[in-house]
Design a protein around this motif. Structure first.
Motif, mmCIF file in Angstrom:
data_model
loop_
_atom_site.group_PDB
_atom_site.id
_atom_site.type_symbol
_atom_site.label_atom_id
_atom_site.label_comp_id
_atom_site.label_asym_id
_atom_site.label_seq_id
_atom_site.Cartn_x
_atom_site.Cartn_y
_atom_site.Cartn_z
ATOM 1 N N ARG A 92 0.894 -1.211 -0.086
ATOM 2 C CA ARG A 92 -0.156 -0.044 -0.015
ATOM 3 C C ARG A 92 0.903 1.192 0.011
ATOM 4 O O ARG A 92 0.573 2.297 -0.797
ATOM 5 N N ASP A 93 1.962 1.281 0.797
ATOM 6 C CA ASP A 93 3.039 2.380 0.898
ATOM 7 C C ASP A 93 3.502 2.747 -0.391
ATOM 8 O O ASP A 93 3.776 3.675 -1.000
ATOM 9 N N TRP A 94 3.898 1.540 -1.074
ATOM 10 C CA TRP A 94 4.690 1.762 -2.559
ATOM 11 C C TRP A 94 3.594 2.055 -3.418
ATOM 12 O O TRP A 94 3.823 3.110 -4.273
ATOM 13 N N ALA A 95 2.431 1.727 -3.509
ATOM 14 C CA ALA A 95 1.363 1.884 -4.603
ATOM 15 C C ALA A 95 0.874 3.357 -4.384
ATOM 16 O O ALA A 95 0.749 4.348 -5.356
ATOM 17 N N LYS A 96 0.781 3.911 -3.029
ATOM 18 C CA LYS A 96 0.433 5.372 -2.990
ATOM 19 C C LYS A 96 1.561 6.326 -3.522
ATOM 20 O O LYS A 96 1.062 7.226 -3.947
ATOM 21 N N GLY A 97 2.567 6.041 -3.370
ATOM 22 C CA GLY A 97 3.825 6.815 -3.890
ATOM 23 C C GLY A 97 3.871 6.835 -5.428
ATOM 24 O O GLY A 97 3.838 7.838 -5.996
ATOM 25 N N VAL A 98 3.603 5.662 -5.949
ATOM 26 C CA VAL A 98 3.448 5.554 -7.314
ATOM 27 C C VAL A 98 2.212 6.473 -7.840
ATOM 28 O O VAL A 98 2.060 7.081 -8.805
ATOM 29 N N SER A 99 1.017 6.037 -7.294
ATOM 30 C CA SER A 99 -0.290 6.718 -7.556
ATOM 31 C C SER A 99 -0.302 8.261 -7.561
ATOM 32 O O SER A 99 -0.508 9.045 -8.417
ATOM 33 N N ASP A 100 0.491 8.661 -6.489
ATOM 34 C CA ASP A 100 0.694 10.247 -6.222
ATOM 35 C C ASP A 100 1.700 10.800 -7.411
ATOM 36 O O ASP A 100 1.226 11.904 -8.048
ATOM 37 N N LYS A 101 2.617 10.039 -7.857
ATOM 38 C CA LYS A 101 3.303 10.618 -9.046
ATOM 39 C C LYS A 101 2.734 10.568 -10.147
ATOM 40 O O LYS A 101 2.475 11.535 -10.991
ATOM 41 N N TYR A 102 1.724 9.582 -10.567
ATOM 42 C CA TYR A 102 0.801 9.472 -11.655
ATOM 43 C C TYR A 102 -0.076 10.648 -11.596
ATOM 44 O O TYR A 102 -0.458 11.426 -12.600
ATOM 45 N N ASP A 103 -0.699 10.804 -10.410
ATOM 46 C CA ASP A 103 -1.736 11.930 -10.456
ATOM 47 C C ASP A 103 -1.302 13.261 -10.396
ATOM 48 O O ASP A 103 -1.789 14.222 -11.129
ATOM 49 N N GLN A 104 0.053 13.470 -9.914
ATOM 50 C CA GLN A 104 0.530 14.690 -10.176
ATOM 51 C C GLN A 104 1.091 14.874 -11.674
ATOM 52 O O GLN A 104 0.875 16.082 -12.062
ATOM 53 N N ALA A 105 1.466 14.114 -12.434
ATOM 54 C CA ALA A 105 1.943 14.164 -13.774
ATOM 55 C C ALA A 105 0.518 14.319 -14.521
ATOM 56 O O ALA A 105 0.561 15.401 -15.335
ATOM 57 N N PHE A 106 -0.494 13.666 -14.151
ATOM 58 C CA PHE A 106 -1.726 13.728 -14.945
ATOM 59 C C PHE A 106 -2.305 15.262 -14.783
ATOM 60 O O PHE A 106 -2.743 15.888 -15.590
ATOM 61 N N ARG A 107 -2.377 15.625 -13.549
ATOM 62 C CA ARG A 107 -2.689 17.119 -13.442
ATOM 63 C C ARG A 107 -1.961 18.052 -13.838
ATOM 64 O O ARG A 107 -2.266 19.129 -14.527
ATOM 65 N N GLN A 108 -0.726 17.772 -14.089
ATOM 66 C CA GLN A 108 0.164 18.797 -14.756
ATOM 67 C C GLN A 108 -0.112 18.843 -16.162
ATOM 68 O O GLN A 108 0.015 19.763 -16.885
ATOM 69 N N ILE A 109 -0.070 17.689 -16.827
ATOM 70 C CA ILE A 109 -0.504 17.444 -18.106
ATOM 71 C C ILE A 109 -1.822 18.072 -18.638
ATOM 72 O O ILE A 109 -1.854 18.830 -19.735
ATOM 73 N N THR A 110 -2.960 17.805 -17.863
ATOM 74 C CA THR A 110 -4.058 18.315 -17.983
ATOM 75 C C THR A 110 -4.383 19.929 -17.599
ATOM 76 O O THR A 110 -5.550 20.400 -18.206
ATOM 77 N N GLY A 111 -3.379 20.268 -16.905
ATOM 78 C CA GLY A 111 -3.657 21.582 -16.484
ATOM 79 C C GLY A 111 -4.803 21.782 -15.222
ATOM 80 O O GLY A 111 -5.374 22.842 -15.091
ATOM 81 N N LEU A 112 -5.027 20.701 -14.440
ATOM 82 C CA LEU A 112 -5.848 20.658 -13.373
ATOM 83 C C LEU A 112 -5.275 21.237 -12.161
ATOM 84 O O LEU A 112 -4.153 21.124 -11.911
#
Length: 71
Positions: free
Chosen positions: A51-71
């Motif tokens: 869970r700790d590992w997945a949270k770090g990965v999903s946080d990075k994914y969410d951050q990249a997605f928000r940056q790409i989409t401008g959210l």
């Protein structure tokens, strides 16, 4: 942000237990319910380490997605 909690399967309403059986989770003692803005996810609880590992990965994914989409 998604919110989640773990609950004993037997404490869920009968209809939800039916969903779990249909999803192949009918024999699990514990089930994790995850509430996102538009979904409710049901899954086997992950180990704390995973869970700790997945949270770090999903946080990075969410951050990249928000940056790409401008959210």
């Amino acid at each position: 942000m998604p919110r989640s909690f773990t609950i004993e399967r037997e404490n869920l309403p009968a209809v939800v237990q039916g969903w779990l059986r249909a999803a192949g989770l009918g024999e699990e003692e514990l089930v994790e319910l995850i509430f996102t803005e538009q979904e409710i996810l049901l899954r086997r609880p992950m180990s704390p380490h995973l869970r700790d590992w997945a949270k770090g990965v999903s946080d990075k994914y969410d951050q990249a997605f928000r940056q790409i989409t401008g959210l």
